[in-house]
Design an enzyme around this catalytic site. Structure first.
Site, short mmCIF file in Angstrom:
data_model
loop_
_atom_site.label_atom_id
_atom_site.label_comp_id
_atom_site.label_asym_id
_atom_site.label_seq_id
_atom_site.Cartn_x
_atom_site.Cartn_y
_atom_site.Cartn_z
N HIS A 165 21.40 70.39 88.10
CA HIS A 165 22.31 69.68 87.21
C HIS A 165 23.38 70.58 86.61
O HIS A 165 24.38 70.10 86.07
CB HIS A 165 21.52 69.02 86.09
CG HIS A 165 20.85 70.01 85.19
ND1 HIS A 165 19.79 70.80 85.61
CD2 HIS A 165 21.12 70.39 83.92
CE1 HIS A 165 19.44 71.60 84.63
NE2 HIS A 165 20.22 71.38 83.59
N ASP A 166 23.18 71.89 86.67
CA ASP A 166 24.16 72.86 86.16
C ASP A 166 25.03 73.45 87.26
O ASP A 166 25.79 74.39 87.01
CB ASP A 166 23.43 74.01 85.44
CG ASP A 166 22.93 73.61 84.06
OD1 ASP A 166 23.53 72.71 83.45
OD2 ASP A 166 21.93 74.20 83.60
N GLU B 159 13.86 78.86 82.95
CA GLU B 159 15.24 79.01 83.36
C GLU B 159 15.64 80.42 82.96
O GLU B 159 15.78 80.72 81.77
CB GLU B 159 16.14 77.98 82.66
CG GLU B 159 17.59 78.09 83.10
CD GLU B 159 18.53 77.27 82.24
OE1 GLU B 159 19.59 76.88 82.74
OE2 GLU B 159 18.22 77.04 81.06
N ASP C 93 11.49 68.73 80.97
CA ASP C 93 12.30 69.81 80.41
C ASP C 93 11.83 70.13 79.00
O ASP C 93 11.68 69.22 78.17
CB ASP C 93 13.77 69.41 80.36
CG ASP C 93 14.64 70.23 81.29
OD1 ASP C 93 14.61 71.46 81.16
OD2 ASP C 93 15.34 69.65 82.14
N ASP D 113 14.10 75.31 79.35
CA ASP D 113 15.53 75.54 79.26
C ASP D 113 15.84 76.80 78.45
O ASP D 113 15.35 76.97 77.33
CB ASP D 113 16.18 74.32 78.60
CG ASP D 113 17.68 74.38 78.59
OD1 ASP D 113 18.28 74.38 79.67
OD2 ASP D 113 18.27 74.43 77.49
#
Length: 597
Positions: free
Chosen positions: A368-369, A293, A132, A234
Site C-alpha cells: 500500500h506504500d 515494518e 496492522d 507499522d
C-alpha cells in the site's frame, strides 16, 4: 497451452523423484532443520487494502462484507495468510493509519460483527489473519490526545511527547507527511509543541510512559483473544525516543545515520527493551506471527529484531529494495534510465546473507506504500505487462524469505498514472505537492515522477470484471479505477489458463510442493554483474534448482556455469519455449525454474 501445463507437471515429477532419491546425508540435513521450520516461514502472505478490495453497499468504499463475499476467491489463490491494512476507527487523514479507537471498526468498513464473520470465514478456509498494529502514533482524534492537549496537568498529557514553549523552539525533527517538513506542532492550550514523525494528525505516543505500553499490550491481547493470528507492526522501530531531544545537525545525521532520519528514528535507546517486553507480555503467549515494518533498519541492526534468541519479533521487511533506483535528493523520482539490475541483485543478496544462519526475512515488491510492481520493476506496456508480471511473481516466490504479495498483482495490475493532482487522495502526495509549490519548485516534474512512484497507484480499486467500475462498486469509487480493467480483471483471467492469475496460483503451488528447496534451501547468486539476467540456485546438496529471470525486454542468451547440468523440462516457465544446453536462450521477461542434475 496444454503443452505448458503438461511440461510443468512432468517437470514436477522428475524433480520430486530426484528429491526422494537424494542421499541419506541430505535427509539428515533436512531433519536437522526441523527446529527452524516455523509455520510463518512457509506461508505466502496476501495483503488486502480493504478500502479498495470490494464494496458491498455501493458507497464507493471497500468494506468487510465485500471481503467476506470474496473469501472463496482468496482461498483459490492458495495463499495462507491475509494481512489486512487498518480497519480501526479513524478520521482517515492517512487512510486508517491514524487511529482514533483501537478496539472499534471504522464505520466505512462495517461493524465488529462483520469482523467476527470475516475472521470465522477465513479460519474456516484455513486462512490466517494478520492485522496492522499502528502503535508509534495515534490519531489526534483519539480520546487520549483529545485529553492530552487540554492541559499539562491532564493525566493523558504524558501519553505523548511534548516540548515546552518556554524552552524556545524544539530541535528540528523531520515530519515525513508535514507540509513544512517539521515533526513539531504548537498546541496553544498547553503552550507546548507535540511530536509527530508523520503528519500533524498523527501525534507520536510516548512509549517511555509504562501506562502507554500497558494500553498497547492490552489492545493487542484484545485482538488476539478474538482469534487473530498476528500483527504487522507499522514503523515499530520508531517507538523509542531520546526524550532529551538533542540537536541533530546535518553533519551528525550524515556521520552517524547515513543522512537518513529514519535510521535515527530507529535508534531509540529503549527500543529493544520495549520489544522484549511486548514479547514477554503478549506475543509469547500466542502462536503468533509478528513482522516489523523495518523503516530505518539496516543490515547491521536487522537481527536485533528477529534473532529468535532475543525473543522479540519473527521477521521484518526492509526498504533497501523498494527504495532503489530513485534519484538521490529528489522525492521518489525514478532514475531517468531506470534502475540497474546488478545493484538490485546486490541488495537482495546482501539481505539474504543477513538471515543465512539466524533470524528470518521477508520479500516484497509492492504494498500500500508502493506503486504497482509491474510498473516499477517490470514493464507495463501492452506487449510486456503479462510476461514481466509473471517474471516478478517467480522472483518473489522463489527467494529465501516469507513472500508478501499485494492484492491485484496476481492480475498484473499496473499504475494508473494520474495527470492531475486533483485525482490523488494520498496525504503523502498532496502534502509534498504543496511543499514543492510553496518553495516554487517544479510541479510538473513532481507529477511526472508520481506517475511511477505515488502510493495511490497501488490503491486503485481491485479489478473483478469488465463491468462498470471493474465490478468493485455500484457507486462512485473513492479513487478512480484503472481504465485497463476492461481486459485486466479476475473474470477474464480465470478463464485463461496462461493468465497472470493462473500463473500466480501455479507458482504458489510450486513453492509449497518444494518447500525444502524454495523456502529453506540455500540461495546462491550467479553472474552478479549481468545487466539483464538475474540467476541463482536454491537448495542444498543434490537437491537444487536453478532460477533464471530475464529482467529485460530483449532476447538474451545466458551461459550455464561450467559443470552445471540442467534437466530438460522446467518446473515452471512463463513461455512455452525452453531449450536446455550450454547457452539458454531467454525471451523478453522470461522466467524459468529448472531442476539440476
Amino acid at each position: 497451452m496444454k503443452y505448458l501445463i503438461l511440461s510443468t507437471m512432468v517437470g514436477m515429477v522428475f524433480f520430486l523423484t530426484a528429491c526422494n532419491n537424494s542421499a541419506t546425508e541430505q535427509h539428515v540435513k533436512t531433519d536437522s532443520m526441523a527446529s527452524k521450520k516455523d509455520w510463518w516461514k512457509e506461508v505466502v502472505v496476501y495483503q488486502i487494502y480493504p478500502r479498495s478490495f470490494k464494496d458491498s453497499n455501493g458507497d464507493g468504499v471497500g468494506d468487510l462484507k465485500g471481503i467476506i463475499s470474496k473469501l472463496d476467491y482468496i482461498k483459490s489463490l492458495g495463499i495462507d495468510v491475509v494481512w489486512l491494512n487498518p480497519i480501526f476507527e479513524s478520521p482517515n487523514k492517512d487512510n486508517g493509519y491514524d487511529i482514533s479507537n483501537y478496539e472499534a471498526i471504522m464505520k466505512d468498513f462495517g461493524t465488529m460483527a462483520d469482523f467476527d464473520t470475516l475472521l470465522h470465514g477465513m479460519h474456516e478456509r484455513g486462512i490466517k489473519l494478520v492485522l496492522d498494529l499502528v502503535a508509534n502514533h495515534s490519531s489526534n482524534q483519539n480520546k487520549w490526545f483529545i485529553e492530552a492537549r487540554k492541559s499539562r496537568k491532564n493525566p493523558y498529557y504524558n501519553y505523548y511527547h511534548w516540548w515546552p514553549a518556554e524552552k524556545g523552539k524544539p530541535p528540528f525533527r523531520q515530519g515525513f507527511f508535514d507540509i513544512n517538513g517539521s515533526a513539531w506542532t504548537f498546541n496553544p492550550a498547553t503552550n507546548s509543541y507535540y511530536l509527530h514523525y508523520f503528519s500533524q494528525y498523527q501525534p507520536d505516543l510516548n512509549w517511555e510512559n509504562p501506562k502507554v505500553r500497558e494500553e498497547i499490550f492490552d489492545m493487542m491481547k484484545f485482538w488476539f483473544n478474538k482469534g487473530i493470528d498476528g500483527f504487522r507492526m507499522d514503523v515499530i522501530p520508531f517507538i523509542s525516543k531520546d526524550t532529551s531531544f538533542p540537536v541533530i545537525t546535518p553533519e551528525i545525521l550524515k556521520e552517524k545515520y547515513n543522512g537518513d532520519w529514519a535510521q535515527y528514528y530507529a535508534s531509540g535507546p529503549n527500543l529493544h527493551e520495549y520489544l522484549r517486553e511486548m514479547n514477554a507480555q503478549v506475543l509469547s503467549k500466542y502462536t503468533d506471527m509478528s513482522v516489523a515494518e523495518g523503516a530505518g533498519v539496516t543490515l547491521e541492526t536487522a537481527n536485533k529484531f528477529v534473532d529468535a534468541n532475543r525473543h522479540e519479533l519473527n521477521m521484518l521487511y526492509n526498504f533497501d529494495g523498494v527504495s532503489y533506483g530513485y534519484v538521490p535528493g529528489k522525492f521518489k523520482t525514478p532514475e531517468p534510465d531506470g534502475y540497474k539490475l546488478p545493484g538490485f541483485k546486490q541488495i537482495y543478496t546482501r539481505w539474504d546473507s543477513v538471515f543465512a544462519t539466524k533470524g528470518w526475512g521477508t520479500i516484497y515488491l509492492g504494498n500500500h506504500d508502493q506503486p504497482r510492481m509491474v510498473t516499477r520493476w517490470g514493464n507495463d506496456s501492452p506487449e510486456f505487462r503479462e510476461p514481466s508480471s509473471k517474471m516478478l511473481t517467480t522472483f518473489l516466490l522463489s527467494m529465501r524469505a516469507t513472500p508478501y504479495y499485494y492484492f491485484g498483482d496476481e492480475l498484473g495490475m499496473c499504475n494508473i498514472k494520474f495527470d492531475k493532482i486533483d485525482d490523488y487522495r494520498d496525504i503523502e502526495t498532496l502534502n509534498m505537492y504543496q511543499q514543492i509549490k510553496n518553495k516554487g519548485g517544479n510541479l510538473q516534474e513532481f507529477l511526472n515522477a508520481q506517475k511511477i512512484s505515488a502510493r495511490d497507484n497501488g490503491r486503485t480499486p481491485f479489478q473483478w470484471s469488465n463491468a462498470p467500475n471493474a465490478g468493485f462498486t455500484t457507486g462512485t469509487p473513492w479513487i478512480k479505477v484503472n481504465p485497463n480493467y476492461a481486459t485486466v480483471n479476475v473474470e477474464d483471467e480465470a478463464k485463461e489458463p496462461n493468465s497472470c492469475l493462473n500463473y500466480f496460483k501455479k507458482m504458489v503451488l510450486l513453492r509449497k510442493t518444494y518447500k525444502d528447496v524454495l523456502v529453506y534451501g540455500k540461495y546462491q547468486l550467479l553472474d552478479p554483474d549481468n545487466p539483464k539476467i538475474y540467476a541463482y540456485t536454491r537448495g542444498n546438496g543434490a537437491n537444487k534448482v536453478l532460477v533464471i529471470l530475464n529482467f529485460s525486454k530483449d532476447h538474451v542468451g545466458w551461459d550455464i556455469p561450467e559443470g552445471m547440468q540442467v534437466k530438460p523440462t522446467p518446473l515452471i516457465n512463463n513461455y512455452n519455449s525452453f531449450l536446455p544446453g550450454k547457452t539458454i536462450s531467454m525471451e523478453p521477461y522470461q522466467a524459468v525454474i529448472v531442476g539440476l542434475q
